[in-house]
Motif scaffolding. Structure first.
Motif, PDB file in Angstrom:
ATOM      1  N   THR A 196       5.001  21.853 -13.488  1.00 56.43           N
ATOM      2  CA  THR A 196       6.453  21.220 -13.346  1.00 56.43           C
ATOM      3  C   THR A 196       6.738  20.715 -12.055  1.00 56.43           C
ATOM      4  N   LEU A 197       5.928  20.890 -11.172  1.00 61.26           N
ATOM      5  CA  LEU A 197       6.351  20.505  -9.827  1.00 61.26           C
ATOM      6  C   LEU A 197       6.661  18.887  -9.254  1.00 61.26           C
ATOM      7  N   ALA A 198       5.711  18.082  -9.727  1.00 61.51           N
ATOM      8  CA  ALA A 198       5.681  16.630  -9.566  1.00 61.51           C
ATOM      9  C   ALA A 198       4.825  15.932 -10.292  1.00 61.51           C
ATOM     10  N   HIS A 199       4.860  14.573 -10.097  1.00 65.77           N
ATOM     11  CA  HIS A 199       3.636  13.749 -10.564  1.00 65.77           C
ATOM     12  C   HIS A 199       2.649  13.408  -9.608  1.00 65.77           C
ATOM     13  N   LEU A 200       1.698  13.064  -9.869  1.00 68.21           N
ATOM     14  CA  LEU A 200       0.455  12.613  -8.785  1.00 68.21           C
ATOM     15  C   LEU A 200      -0.077  11.521  -9.551  1.00 68.21           C
ATOM     16  N   HIS A 201      -0.041  10.564  -8.493  1.00 64.41           N
ATOM     17  CA  HIS A 201      -0.820   9.055  -8.926  1.00 64.41           C
ATOM     18  C   HIS A 201      -2.052   8.811  -8.462  1.00 64.41           C
ATOM     19  N   TYR A 202      -2.991   8.301  -8.921  1.00 70.26           N
ATOM     20  CA  TYR A 202      -4.341   7.618  -8.467  1.00 70.26           C
ATOM     21  C   TYR A 202      -4.146   6.086  -8.634  1.00 70.26           C
ATOM     22  N   TRP A 203      -4.452   5.319  -7.633  1.00 72.66           N
ATOM     23  CA  TRP A 203      -4.818   3.711  -7.695  1.00 72.66           C
ATOM     24  C   TRP A 203      -5.733   3.223  -7.204  1.00 72.66           C
ATOM     25  N   ALA A 204      -6.106   2.223  -7.988  1.00 69.83           N
ATOM     26  CA  ALA A 204      -7.248   1.144  -7.348  1.00 69.83           C
ATOM     27  C   ALA A 204      -6.652  -0.266  -7.533  1.00 69.83           C
ATOM     28  N   VAL A 205      -6.493  -0.763  -6.205  1.00 66.40           N
ATOM     29  CA  VAL A 205      -5.877  -2.134  -6.192  1.00 66.40           C
ATOM     30  C   VAL A 205      -7.081  -3.111  -5.733  1.00 66.40           C
ATOM     31  N   GLN A 206      -7.054  -4.153  -6.166  1.00 63.41           N
ATOM     32  CA  GLN A 206      -7.508  -5.330  -5.765  1.00 63.41           C
ATOM     33  C   GLN A 206      -6.758  -6.067  -4.877  1.00 63.41           C
ATOM     34  N   LEU A 207      -7.106  -6.325  -3.530  1.00 65.03           N
ATOM     35  CA  LEU A 207      -6.423  -7.046  -2.507  1.00 65.03           C
ATOM     36  C   LEU A 207      -6.520  -8.639  -2.832  1.00 65.03           C
ATOM     37  N   THR A 208      -5.955  -9.127  -1.952  1.00 60.48           N
ATOM     38  CA  THR A 208      -5.942 -10.605  -1.888  1.00 60.48           C
ATOM     39  C   THR A 208      -7.215 -11.084  -1.189  1.00 60.48           C
ATOM     40  N   ARG A 209      -7.733 -10.166  -0.258  1.00 61.35           N
ATOM     41  CA  ARG A 209      -8.779 -10.409   0.745  1.00 61.35           C
ATOM     42  C   ARG A 209      -9.195  -9.110   1.161  1.00 61.35           C
ATOM     43  N   LYS A 210     -10.486  -9.259   1.980  1.00 64.47           N
ATOM     44  CA  LYS A 210     -10.891  -8.071   2.597  1.00 64.47           C
ATOM     45  C   LYS A 210     -10.005  -7.718   3.633  1.00 64.47           C
ATOM     46  N   ALA A 211      -9.875  -6.267   3.959  1.00 62.31           N
ATOM     47  CA  ALA A 211      -8.866  -5.913   4.773  1.00 62.31           C
ATOM     48  C   ALA A 211      -9.240  -4.476   5.276  1.00 62.31           C
ATOM     49  N   SER A 212      -8.551  -3.999   6.225  1.00 61.89           N
ATOM     50  CA  SER A 212      -9.050  -2.866   6.949  1.00 61.89           C
ATOM     51  C   SER A 212      -7.978  -1.819   6.382  1.00 61.89           C
ATOM     52  N   LYS A 213      -8.426  -0.408   6.561  1.00 61.82           N
ATOM     53  CA  LYS A 213      -7.693   0.681   6.060  1.00 61.82           C
ATOM     54  C   LYS A 213      -6.359   0.664   6.986  1.00 61.82           C
ATOM     55  N   GLU A 214      -6.547   0.251   8.007  1.00 60.32           N
ATOM     56  CA  GLU A 214      -5.315   0.243   9.000  1.00 60.32           C
ATOM     57  C   GLU A 214      -4.218  -0.672   8.493  1.00 60.32           C
ATOM     58  N   GLU A 215      -4.821  -1.980   7.894  1.00 55.89           N
ATOM     59  CA  GLU A 215      -3.821  -2.848   7.495  1.00 55.89           C
ATOM     60  C   GLU A 215      -3.045  -2.421   6.304  1.00 55.89           C
ATOM     61  N   VAL A 216      -3.800  -1.776   5.152  1.00 55.96           N
ATOM     62  CA  VAL A 216      -3.149  -1.326   3.988  1.00 55.96           C
ATOM     63  C   VAL A 216      -2.126  -0.236   4.422  1.00 55.96           C
ATOM     64  N   ILE A 217      -2.680   0.831   5.595  1.00 57.56           N
ATOM     65  CA  ILE A 217      -1.519   1.800   5.729  1.00 57.56           C
ATOM     66  C   ILE A 217      -0.533   1.272   6.514  1.00 57.56           C
ATOM     67  N   ASP A 218      -0.606   0.053   7.218  1.00 56.46           N
ATOM     68  CA  ASP A 218       0.658  -0.293   8.164  1.00 56.46           C
ATOM     69  C   ASP A 218       1.518  -1.033   6.780  1.00 56.46           C
ATOM     70  N   ALA A 219       0.924  -1.536   5.863  1.00 59.82           N
ATOM     71  CA  ALA A 219       1.854  -2.086   4.753  1.00 59.82           C
ATOM     72  C   ALA A 219       2.657  -1.096   4.023  1.00 59.82           C
ATOM     73  N   PHE A 220       1.946   0.047   3.873  1.00 55.46           N
ATOM     74  CA  PHE A 220       2.860   1.289   3.137  1.00 55.46           C
ATOM     75  C   PHE A 220       3.842   1.671   4.403  1.00 55.46           C
ATOM     76  N   ARG A 221       3.223   1.872   5.585  1.00 52.08           N
ATOM     77  CA  ARG A 221       4.400   2.156   6.656  1.00 52.08           C
ATOM     78  C   ARG A 221       5.606   1.442   6.722  1.00 52.08           C
ATOM     79  N   SER A 222       5.260   0.147   6.290  1.00 52.14           N
ATOM     80  CA  SER A 222       6.504  -0.630   6.374  1.00 52.14           C
ATOM     81  C   SER A 222       7.608  -0.464   5.504  1.00 52.14           C
ATOM     82  N   SER A 223       7.400   0.335   4.452  1.00 55.52           N
ATOM     83  CA  SER A 223       8.280   0.705   3.477  1.00 55.52           C
ATOM     84  C   SER A 223       9.140   1.785   3.963  1.00 55.52           C
ATOM     85  N   PRO A 224      10.651   1.686   4.075  1.00 52.70           N
ATOM     86  CA  PRO A 224      11.286   3.021   4.454  1.00 52.70           C
ATOM     87  C   PRO A 224      11.287   4.317   3.589  1.00 52.70           C
TER      88      PRO A 224
END
Length: 348
Positions: free
Chosen positions: A223-251
């Motif tokens: 009953t604590l919380a939900h947990l999600h697992y995601w597989a996303v196809q990107l528009t191009r090859k990218a680095s891990k840092e680019e993906v993390i930076d995208a998430f970091r941009s959301s407040p």
């Protein structure tokens, strides 16, 4: 519309899991005033509201006598409450909000429904980072469910970074709210949602029709919380840092790390308690930074969703959007975040 020379007068209908959190959040905003709470309860749930000085009303006229006999000072009916409000936030149980919408239309009062109602009831679905502009000046909107909110937040972050092509997610859904776990839920089993896609994917598309997203869900015995697992196809090859930076941009995405000992959903909830969040509220999507994996043009990640808290800041922003008090989504988000302490102590 509320004049900008005074606070927006907010009425609340329903003081349950979401409603009580909305009440506290409204009370934290310097541009809003909670003018009253309507409910039909006669038990312990309204006593805290009364102790906080919130004015109480009866959602149904037939409930007034019982509420008064239970010791509550009832100021009138829901109809009375609406007469002194600029907007009402409906946090009543599923399907009741849709019926209440008829009254709100009749009274010509702006209103917000929660994710248990269908998109068609309001014709607009709300997540601040994706659909704020579309809510400006409308009579009503629907703040989508906890899981849908998290889906839209995370995919919008990737979309804004130009990285999102399509997304496929598996949701491990908690069985029930903690305060009701003595009444129901499941034990010693897993229960798949009976359709693929599960309802969260199409619901996310009600906020942003451009999203190419499919979700699958299973109910799990906790009953604590939900947990999600995601597989996303990107528009191009990218680095891990680019993906993390995208998430970091959301407040409203909080990056957490397994390496910091935040290895499970209970540890994240404990962190919320330790930093003094009311009711251990996790308003952010808590996304594991060190689990993010990128292989070519595919990204994989996991995150946690607090279904009792994630929609609260969205509701506050929806109030500003509908009343037109703040035209800019980022400005409202920043104001709400500051009032609720959103963003700390997550890694940025």
């Amino acid at each position: 519309m509320a004049g900008h020379d005074r606070k927006t007068r907010v009425a609340l209908n329903g003081y349950g899991v979401i409603g009580k959190r909305v009440a506290d959040a409204v009370a934290c905003q310097d541009d809003m005033e909670l003018v009253g709470i309507a409910d039909i309860a006669t038990d312990w749930r309204l006593r805290t509201a009364a102790q906080k000085g919130f004015k109480l009303f009866a959602s149904l006229e037939s409930s007034i006598d019982a509420m008064c006999k239970a010791g509550f000072d009832i100021a009138g009916t829901l109809d009375t409450l609406l007469g002194g409000a600029d907007i009402v936030v409906d946090c009543t149980p599923k399907r009741i909000g849709a019926k209440n919408a008829e009254l709100y239309h009749k009274r010509d009062v702006k209103f917000i429904l929660q994710g248990g109602e269908k998109h068609e009831v309001t014709g607009h679905s709300f997540v601040a980072e994706a659909s704020y502009a579309g809510a400006l000046g409308r009579q009503s909107t629907r703040v989508v469910s906890c899981n849908t909110t998290s889906v839209v937040r995370t995919l919008t972050a990737l979309k804004h970074a130009g990285l999102l092509h399509r997304a496929r997610g598996t949701l491990l859904r908690r069985a029930t709210d903690p305060w009701e776990s003595h009444k129901g839920g499941i034990m010693n089993t897993l229960v798949p949602e009976d359709e693929i896609p599960s309802h969260q994917g199409p619901d996310a598309q009600s906020v942003d029709p451009e999203l190419d997203v499919v979700t699958m869900a299973v109910m799990v015995p906790e009953t604590l919380a939900h947990l999600h697992y995601w597989a996303v196809q990107l528009t191009r090859k990218a680095s891990k840092e680019e993906v993390i930076d995208a998430f970091r941009s959301s407040p409203r995405i909080g990056l957490i790390r397994m390496s910091d000992g935040l290895t499970a959903i209970n540890t994240v909830k404990e962190l919320m308690a330790d930093i003094g969040r009311p009711r251990d509220n996790l308003y952010e999507v808590a996304l594991w930074e060190d689990l993010v994996t990128v292989q070519g043009d595919e990204a994989f990640y996991a995150y946690m969703v607090d279904n009792q808290a994630i929609v609260i800041p969205e509701t506050i922003d929806a109030i500003r959007a509908l009343t037109g008090r703040e035209k800019n989504a980022n400005a409202s988000i920043a104001k709400t975040n500051a009032a609720l302490g959103i963003g700390a102590p997550f890694a940025r």
